[in-house]
Design a protein around this motif. Sequence first.
Motif, PDB file in Angstrom:
ATOM      1  N   UNK A   2      12.026   0.121   4.272  1.00 25.54           N
ATOM      2  CA  UNK A   2      13.340  -0.264   3.772  1.00 25.54           C
ATOM      3  C   UNK A   2      13.391  -1.675   3.241  1.00 25.54           C
ATOM      4  N   UNK A   3      12.258  -2.170   2.702  1.00 21.11           N
ATOM      5  CA  UNK A   3      12.234  -3.510   2.123  1.00 21.11           C
ATOM      6  C   UNK A   3      12.884  -3.486   0.744  1.00 21.11           C
ATOM      7  N   UNK A   4      13.774  -4.438   0.477  1.00 16.38           N
ATOM      8  CA  UNK A   4      14.401  -4.515  -0.836  1.00 16.38           C
ATOM      9  C   UNK A   4      13.403  -4.988  -1.888  1.00 16.38           C
ATOM     10  N   UNK A   5      12.447  -5.809  -1.481  1.00 18.23           N
ATOM     11  CA  UNK A   5      11.482  -6.379  -2.418  1.00 18.23           C
ATOM     12  C   UNK A   5      10.063  -5.992  -2.015  1.00 18.23           C
ATOM     13  N   UNK A   6       9.252  -5.663  -3.010  1.00 14.89           N
ATOM     14  CA  UNK A   6       7.854  -5.354  -2.743  1.00 14.89           C
ATOM     15  C   UNK A   6       7.105  -6.578  -2.225  1.00 14.89           C
ATOM     16  N   UNK A   7       7.585  -7.767  -2.592  1.00 17.69           N
ATOM     17  CA  UNK A   7       6.932  -8.999  -2.132  1.00 17.69           C
ATOM     18  C   UNK A   7       6.933  -9.090  -0.617  1.00 17.69           C
TER      19      UNK A   7
ATOM     20  N   UNK B  23      -4.861   3.572   4.115  1.00 17.81           N
ATOM     21  CA  UNK B  23      -4.898   3.883   2.694  1.00 17.81           C
ATOM     22  C   UNK B  23      -3.553   4.207   2.077  1.00 17.81           C
ATOM     23  N   UNK B  24      -2.445   3.964   2.784  1.00 16.05           N
ATOM     24  CA  UNK B  24      -1.131   4.270   2.235  1.00 16.05           C
ATOM     25  C   UNK B  24      -0.823   3.356   1.054  1.00 16.05           C
ATOM     26  N   UNK B  25      -0.089   3.901   0.092  1.00 15.80           N
ATOM     27  CA  UNK B  25       0.326   3.145  -1.083  1.00 15.80           C
ATOM     28  C   UNK B  25       1.356   2.079  -0.679  1.00 15.80           C
ATOM     29  N   UNK B  26       1.236   0.898  -1.291  1.00 18.30           N
ATOM     30  CA  UNK B  26       2.107  -0.212  -0.930  1.00 18.30           C
ATOM     31  C   UNK B  26       3.580   0.120  -1.173  1.00 18.30           C
ATOM     32  N   UNK B  27       3.871   0.782  -2.276  1.00 16.34           N
ATOM     33  CA  UNK B  27       5.261   1.129  -2.569  1.00 16.34           C
ATOM     34  C   UNK B  27       5.803   2.183  -1.599  1.00 16.34           C
ATOM     35  N   UNK B  28       4.929   3.063  -1.142  1.00 22.07           N
ATOM     36  CA  UNK B  28       5.367   4.042  -0.143  1.00 22.07           C
ATOM     37  C   UNK B  28       5.735   3.340   1.160  1.00 22.07           C
TER      38      UNK B  28
END
Length: 299
Positions: free
Chosen positions: A270-275, A259-264
């Motif tokens: 350490x991803x530069x892009x959320x994609x 259930x962790x938030x994707x942005x967290x």
Amino acid sequence: MTAALAAFERHLAVERDLSAHTVRAYLGDVSSLLGHAARLGRDDPGDVDLRTLRSWLANQQVTGRSRTTLARRATAARVFTAWLARTGRASADHGASLGSPKQLRTLPPVLRADEADQLVRNAADAADDGSPLGLRDAAMLELLYATGIRVGELVALDLDDVDRERNLVRVFGKGRKERSVPFGHPAARALDRWVTEGRAALMTDGAGGALFLGARGRRIDQRAVRTLVHRRIAEVPGAPDIGPHGLRHTAATHLLEGGADLRAVQELLGHASLATTQLYTHVTTDRLRRAYQQAHPRA
């Protein structure tokens, strides 16, 4: 051409602070591009226009280069042409309009939660005899799974990078970007045992402040960590053969399934892009399906 390539190398290594591996890859790609341009009669880097770039990529495709390789080479070309324009070596950034084939982005297999638990338990059991290598291996596996950090980030850790009061580890990722990643109590206990009981037995004058040491008492290298992970995972019945990067994917998958938030998760990895982080969502469909069946009246 030679002078431009040498200046570009300095730009990548000094200004952008890229890893030696990335610098070599970019230079190889740009050397190939400049060689292609020279065969077309373009002897000045500023003459590398969009038509030259496209014909170079087309030639790469004809010779059987994979989509991943083509995408990387297109990226290297765009970085190069942007640098040419910014430094006045070209009148315009011709690579800004250069497209590249989309990569077939897939994830390697990941461990189930019970397999990951068995992996770290086996390592902990092996460390019960108090051997320095056993304590080190248990701590590394716990930390890799707890944090999802890259193997290069793991071996670069120093003792001062671990904050035991808050259970955080300071990591320098790609491009020397710093982030803090939390870890849980099992990893904390394994780290404490390694630092207080095991590290001193391996330490030599060349150890410096390195957190994890190899058998010769110096900072451990990535190859040794990969060998360890493959060997330990082979001891887990039915588990896929994955390396440290597979443990990183496993950690991300289990965070999202929990259930962790994707942005967290993006921040933790350490991803530069959320994609990039969104690639992990396809492995959590079972959790979404269960939530749908439990919540939707027409399920």
